[in-house]
Motif scaffolding. Structure first.
Motif, PDB file in Angstrom:
ATOM      1  N   VAL A 256      48.613  63.179  20.337  1.00 49.89           N
ATOM      2  CA  VAL A 256      50.035  63.534  20.307  1.00 49.89           C
ATOM      3  C   VAL A 256      50.631  63.430  21.703  1.00 49.89           C
ATOM      4  N   SER A 257      49.919  63.929  22.703  1.00 51.11           N
ATOM      5  CA  SER A 257      50.477  63.885  24.062  1.00 51.11           C
ATOM      6  C   SER A 257      50.617  62.446  24.557  1.00 51.11           C
ATOM      7  N   ARG A 258      49.658  61.588  24.197  1.00 50.78           N
ATOM      8  CA  ARG A 258      49.782  60.177  24.599  1.00 50.78           C
ATOM      9  C   ARG A 258      50.955  59.501  23.914  1.00 50.78           C
TER      10      ARG A 258
ATOM     11  N   LEU B 179      53.685  60.968  22.852  1.00 49.45           N
ATOM     12  CA  LEU B 179      54.906  61.488  23.478  1.00 49.45           C
ATOM     13  C   LEU B 179      55.155  60.815  24.824  1.00 49.45           C
ATOM     14  N   LYS B 180      54.091  60.595  25.580  1.00 51.07           N
ATOM     15  CA  LYS B 180      54.232  59.943  26.880  1.00 51.07           C
ATOM     16  C   LYS B 180      54.719  58.503  26.719  1.00 51.07           C
TER      17      LYS B 180
ATOM     18  N   TYR C 235      62.485  61.468  23.300  1.00 53.24           N
ATOM     19  CA  TYR C 235      61.412  60.739  22.612  1.00 53.24           C
ATOM     20  C   TYR C 235      62.015  59.827  21.546  1.00 53.24           C
TER      21      TYR C 235
ATOM     22  N   ALA D   1      45.484  66.950  19.850  1.00 55.32           N
ATOM     23  CA  ALA D   1      46.491  67.195  20.889  1.00 55.32           C
ATOM     24  C   ALA D   1      46.576  66.060  21.890  1.00 55.32           C
ATOM     25  N   ILE D   2      45.429  65.423  22.188  1.00 53.29           N
ATOM     26  CA  ILE D   2      45.439  64.310  23.149  1.00 53.29           C
ATOM     27  C   ILE D   2      46.215  63.131  22.584  1.00 53.29           C
TER      28      ILE D   2
ATOM     29  N   THR E 187      58.569  58.491  25.317  1.00 54.47           N
ATOM     30  CA  THR E 187      59.618  59.231  26.013  1.00 54.47           C
ATOM     31  C   THR E 187      60.265  58.338  27.060  1.00 54.47           C
TER      32      THR E 187
END
Length: 102
Positions: A6-8, A10-11, A28, A3-4, A14
Protein backbone atom coordinates in the motif's frame (compact mmCIF):
# COMPACT_ATOMS: atom_id res chain seq x y z
CA UNK A 1 -2.47 -6.27 0.56
CA UNK A 2 0.17 -5.63 3.14
CA UNK A 3 1.27 -2.24 4.44
CA UNK A 4 4.44 -2.18 2.31
CA UNK A 5 2.46 -2.76 -0.89
CA UNK A 6 0.00 0.00 0.00
CA UNK A 7 2.76 2.46 0.88
CA UNK A 8 4.55 1.78 -2.42
CA UNK A 9 1.33 2.30 -4.38
CA UNK A 10 0.69 5.56 -2.56
CA UNK A 11 4.24 6.70 -3.29
CA UNK A 12 3.92 5.84 -7.01
CA UNK A 13 0.52 7.47 -7.43
CA UNK A 14 1.00 10.62 -5.39
CA UNK A 15 1.67 13.72 -7.42
CA UNK A 16 2.13 17.33 -6.50
CA UNK A 17 -0.69 19.69 -7.43
CA UNK A 18 -1.01 23.45 -7.05
CA UNK A 19 -4.24 24.91 -5.66
CA UNK A 20 -5.86 28.18 -6.70
CA UNK A 21 -3.74 30.07 -4.16
CA UNK A 22 -0.58 28.65 -5.77
CA UNK A 23 0.15 26.45 -2.79
CA UNK A 24 1.46 22.97 -3.52
CA UNK A 25 -0.28 19.93 -2.08
CA UNK A 26 -0.01 16.17 -2.57
CA UNK A 27 -2.84 14.11 -4.10
CA UNK A 28 -3.10 10.41 -4.95
CA UNK A 29 -4.23 9.37 -8.45
CA UNK A 30 -4.63 5.63 -9.11
CA UNK A 31 -4.00 6.03 -12.86
CA UNK A 32 -0.69 7.80 -12.15
CA UNK A 33 0.34 4.93 -9.88
CA UNK A 34 -0.58 2.38 -12.55
CA UNK A 35 1.35 4.30 -15.22
CA UNK A 36 4.48 4.52 -13.05
CA UNK A 37 4.16 0.82 -12.20
CA UNK A 38 3.93 -0.19 -15.88
CA UNK A 39 6.88 2.04 -16.80
CA UNK A 40 8.98 0.53 -14.02
CA UNK A 41 8.06 -2.98 -15.21
CA UNK A 42 9.18 -2.16 -18.77
CA UNK A 43 12.48 -0.69 -17.60
CA UNK A 44 13.32 -3.38 -15.04
CA UNK A 45 15.03 -6.69 -15.43
CA UNK A 46 18.49 -7.90 -16.16
CA UNK A 47 20.41 -6.42 -19.08
CA UNK A 48 20.24 -8.51 -22.20
CA UNK A 49 23.08 -10.73 -23.31
CA UNK A 50 23.46 -8.52 -26.38
CA UNK A 51 24.32 -5.48 -24.27
CA UNK A 52 26.84 -7.55 -22.31
CA UNK A 53 28.51 -8.58 -25.56
CA UNK A 54 28.67 -5.20 -27.29
CA UNK A 55 32.13 -5.74 -28.81
CA UNK A 56 30.97 -9.03 -30.29
CA UNK A 57 27.88 -7.33 -31.75
CA UNK A 58 30.04 -4.77 -33.56
CA UNK A 59 32.18 -7.60 -34.92
CA UNK A 60 29.08 -9.58 -35.95
CA UNK A 61 27.54 -6.58 -37.70
CA UNK A 62 30.67 -6.10 -39.79
CA UNK A 63 30.98 -9.78 -40.71
CA UNK A 64 27.29 -10.18 -41.59
CA UNK A 65 26.84 -6.95 -43.54
CA UNK A 66 30.24 -6.51 -45.19
CA UNK A 67 31.61 -10.03 -45.49
CA UNK A 68 28.26 -11.83 -45.97
CA UNK A 69 28.83 -14.28 -43.11
CA UNK A 70 25.84 -16.05 -41.61
CA UNK A 71 25.05 -15.42 -37.94
CA UNK A 72 25.88 -19.07 -37.26
CA UNK A 73 29.32 -18.66 -38.85
CA UNK A 74 30.00 -15.51 -36.81
CA UNK A 75 29.08 -17.17 -33.52
CA UNK A 76 31.06 -20.30 -34.34
CA UNK A 77 34.15 -18.32 -35.33
CA UNK A 78 33.96 -16.11 -32.23
CA UNK A 79 33.61 -19.09 -29.90
CA UNK A 80 36.45 -20.94 -31.58
CA UNK A 81 38.80 -17.93 -31.45
CA UNK A 82 37.78 -17.11 -27.85
CA UNK A 83 38.50 -13.40 -28.34
CA UNK A 84 35.31 -11.98 -26.77
CA UNK A 85 34.27 -11.97 -23.12
CA UNK A 86 30.68 -12.79 -24.02
CA UNK A 87 29.24 -14.42 -27.15
CA UNK A 88 25.48 -14.96 -27.47
CA UNK A 89 24.08 -18.17 -28.89
CA UNK A 90 23.23 -18.39 -32.58
CA UNK A 91 19.47 -18.17 -31.93
CA UNK A 92 19.89 -14.93 -29.99
CA UNK A 93 21.90 -13.41 -32.83
CA UNK A 94 19.34 -14.57 -35.41
CA UNK A 95 16.53 -13.04 -33.32
CA UNK A 96 18.45 -9.78 -33.09
CA UNK A 97 19.01 -9.74 -36.87
CA UNK A 98 15.33 -10.48 -37.50
CA UNK A 99 14.09 -7.66 -35.25
CA UNK A 100 16.50 -5.13 -36.79
CA UNK A 101 15.78 -5.86 -40.46
CA UNK A 102 12.04 -5.23 -40.40
Amino acid sequence: MDAITVSRELKRGTVEQIDTNRKPYQKYFPDAGARVYEENRRNGGAPTILMASWEFMLFAEEKILKDNWSPDAVVGYAKKQNTFDSVPCTKTLYNHCRTHTR
